[in-house]
Enzyme design. Sequence first.
Site, short mmCIF file in Angstrom:
data_model
loop_
_atom_site.label_atom_id
_atom_site.label_comp_id
_atom_site.label_asym_id
_atom_site.label_seq_id
_atom_site.Cartn_x
_atom_site.Cartn_y
_atom_site.Cartn_z
N ARG A 286 0.51 5.77 -1.98
CA ARG A 286 0.14 7.08 -1.42
C ARG A 286 0.15 6.99 0.12
O ARG A 286 0.41 5.93 0.67
CB ARG A 286 -1.23 7.53 -1.92
CG ARG A 286 -2.33 6.52 -1.67
CD ARG A 286 -3.56 6.82 -2.54
NE ARG A 286 -4.43 5.66 -2.67
CZ ARG A 286 -5.44 5.38 -1.88
NH1 ARG A 286 -5.75 6.18 -0.89
NH2 ARG A 286 -6.18 4.30 -2.08
N TYR B 8 -13.10 -2.70 11.28
CA TYR B 8 -11.71 -2.20 11.23
C TYR B 8 -11.00 -2.43 12.57
O TYR B 8 -9.85 -2.89 12.61
CB TYR B 8 -11.77 -0.72 10.87
CG TYR B 8 -10.45 -0.02 10.68
CD1 TYR B 8 -9.67 -0.23 9.55
CD2 TYR B 8 -10.01 0.91 11.62
CE1 TYR B 8 -8.47 0.45 9.36
CE2 TYR B 8 -8.82 1.60 11.44
CZ TYR B 8 -8.06 1.36 10.31
OH TYR B 8 -6.87 2.05 10.13
N GLY C 287 0.82 -1.22 0.00
CA GLY C 287 0.00 0.00 0.00
C GLY C 287 0.85 1.26 0.00
O GLY C 287 0.59 2.20 0.74
N SER C 288 1.88 1.27 -0.88
CA SER C 288 2.81 2.41 -0.87
C SER C 288 2.60 3.35 -2.06
O SER C 288 3.48 4.10 -2.42
CB SER C 288 4.25 1.92 -0.79
OG SER C 288 4.47 0.84 -1.66
P1 NAP Z 1 -4.63 5.31 2.13
O1 NAP Z 1 -4.11 6.68 1.87
O2 NAP Z 1 -6.07 5.02 1.90
O3 NAP Z 1 -3.74 4.26 1.26
C1 NAP Z 1 -4.03 2.91 1.34
C2 NAP Z 1 -3.00 2.12 0.55
O4 NAP Z 1 -3.33 0.73 0.66
C3 NAP Z 1 -3.01 2.46 -0.94
O5 NAP Z 1 -1.71 2.31 -1.45
C4 NAP Z 1 -3.91 1.37 -1.51
O6 NAP Z 1 -3.66 1.03 -2.86
C5 NAP Z 1 -3.53 0.18 -0.64
N1 NAP Z 1 -4.57 -0.83 -0.60
C6 NAP Z 1 -5.81 -0.71 -0.07
N2 NAP Z 1 -6.49 -1.86 -0.22
C7 NAP Z 1 -5.65 -2.71 -0.86
C8 NAP Z 1 -5.78 -4.05 -1.31
N3 NAP Z 1 -6.92 -4.76 -1.15
N4 NAP Z 1 -4.74 -4.63 -1.94
C9 NAP Z 1 -3.60 -3.93 -2.14
N5 NAP Z 1 -3.41 -2.66 -1.73
C10 NAP Z 1 -4.44 -2.07 -1.11
O7 NAP Z 1 -4.34 4.84 3.63
P2 NAP Z 1 -3.46 5.52 4.79
O8 NAP Z 1 -4.30 6.49 5.51
O9 NAP Z 1 -2.15 5.93 4.25
O10 NAP Z 1 -3.30 4.27 5.77
C11 NAP Z 1 -2.25 3.35 5.63
C12 NAP Z 1 -2.37 2.31 6.74
O11 NAP Z 1 -2.34 2.95 8.00
C13 NAP Z 1 -3.64 1.49 6.70
O12 NAP Z 1 -3.38 0.17 7.10
C14 NAP Z 1 -4.51 2.16 7.74
O13 NAP Z 1 -5.47 1.30 8.27
C15 NAP Z 1 -3.47 2.55 8.75
N6 NAP Z 1 -3.88 3.66 9.60
C16 NAP Z 1 -4.18 4.89 9.07
C17 NAP Z 1 -4.56 5.92 9.91
C18 NAP Z 1 -4.89 7.28 9.39
O14 NAP Z 1 -5.26 8.15 10.20
N7 NAP Z 1 -4.76 7.55 8.11
C19 NAP Z 1 -4.66 5.69 11.28
C20 NAP Z 1 -4.34 4.45 11.78
C21 NAP Z 1 -3.95 3.44 10.93
P3 NAP Z 1 -4.45 1.77 -4.08
O15 NAP Z 1 -3.80 3.12 -4.20
O16 NAP Z 1 -4.21 0.89 -5.25
O17 NAP Z 1 -5.87 1.83 -3.65
#
Ligand code: NAP
Length: 242
Positions: free
Chosen positions: A15, A152, A12-13
């Site tokens: 973005r 989640y 998931g890199s």
């Molecule tokens: P994000 O911006 O929505 O990015 C998600 C990434 O995961 C994207 O690269 C996406 O790929 C990939 N992805 C999603 N579903 C996938 C699948 N089924 N197979 C392969 N790749 C997949 O998320 P983020 O906010 O940066 O969060 C990253 C991580 O941190 C997540 O695990 C999230 O639960 C965790 N987290 C985030 C927060 C927050 O506040 N943002 C807080 C706590 C934990 P595509 O670009 O191809 O869709």
Amino acid sequence: MNFTDKTVLVTGSSRGIGLAIAHAFDKLGARLILHARSAIKPEVIASFHQEPLTLQFDIADAKAAEEALKALYKQDDFEGIDILVNNAGITKDQITIGMLPADFAQVVNVNLNGTFNVTQPIFKKMIRQKHGSIINISSVVGQMGNVGQVNYSAAKAGLIGMTKTLAKEGARRQIQVNAIAPGMIVSDMTDQLSDKARKSLLESIPLSRFGSAEDVADVAVFLAGNNYITGQTITVDGGLHI
Ligand code: NAP
């Protein structure tokens, strides 16, 4: 810290937090493998010092994960993965009484089963190579729960259990496994929050601000560079869960 002889796969890199983690390792000399469900954009690839490898598959699809990783390890000059950051994840929020079972299953499938699908084949290789670091991106809601996130929070709590078991199973082969539990981080995921939800969240964060993706990336680099921490979850949440 120097990662010049290390290969790092960040799921998931494309973005957000995953991209920030990949950039942090790139700055310290690592060779990156970027991954997402969609194709990684050329401008993302061009933002790295050393040209990264790329993988594209849905982590919820065990067969797709297995095949993509098999093909990666078969590449002629491929020497293995030293650091795996399981970051890919999704949300599909709804209060429990209104949640569709399919939405519960999908979020668990991606966040928890998906992490297993990627980890198992790489863990096998790490056992053979007798070293490795795995960092699972969990969430503070896996530790404290959150209204509207029964799917989640269950999946992210599951990742903490998975982290502890992998740490115990991998320790004899010098494989360290840890988790990071971010709180509210500025990203596409938190951009979806309503103004009301944002305001009320800010009131409950002692540091009174959302974190940045780089705040999480700093901890990933720290954990990957440390030789004696395993089975732990480091919370990066501005004090939300004390
Ligand atoms: P994000 O911006 O929505 O990015 C998600 C990434 O995961 C994207 O690269 C996406 O790929 C990939 N992805 C999603 N579903 C996938 C699948 N089924 N197979 C392969 N790749 C997949 O998320 P983020 O906010 O940066 O969060 C990253 C991580 O941190 C997540 O695990 C999230 O639960 C965790 N987290 C985030 C927060 C927050 O506040 N943002 C807080 C706590 C934990 P595509 O670009 O191809 O869709």
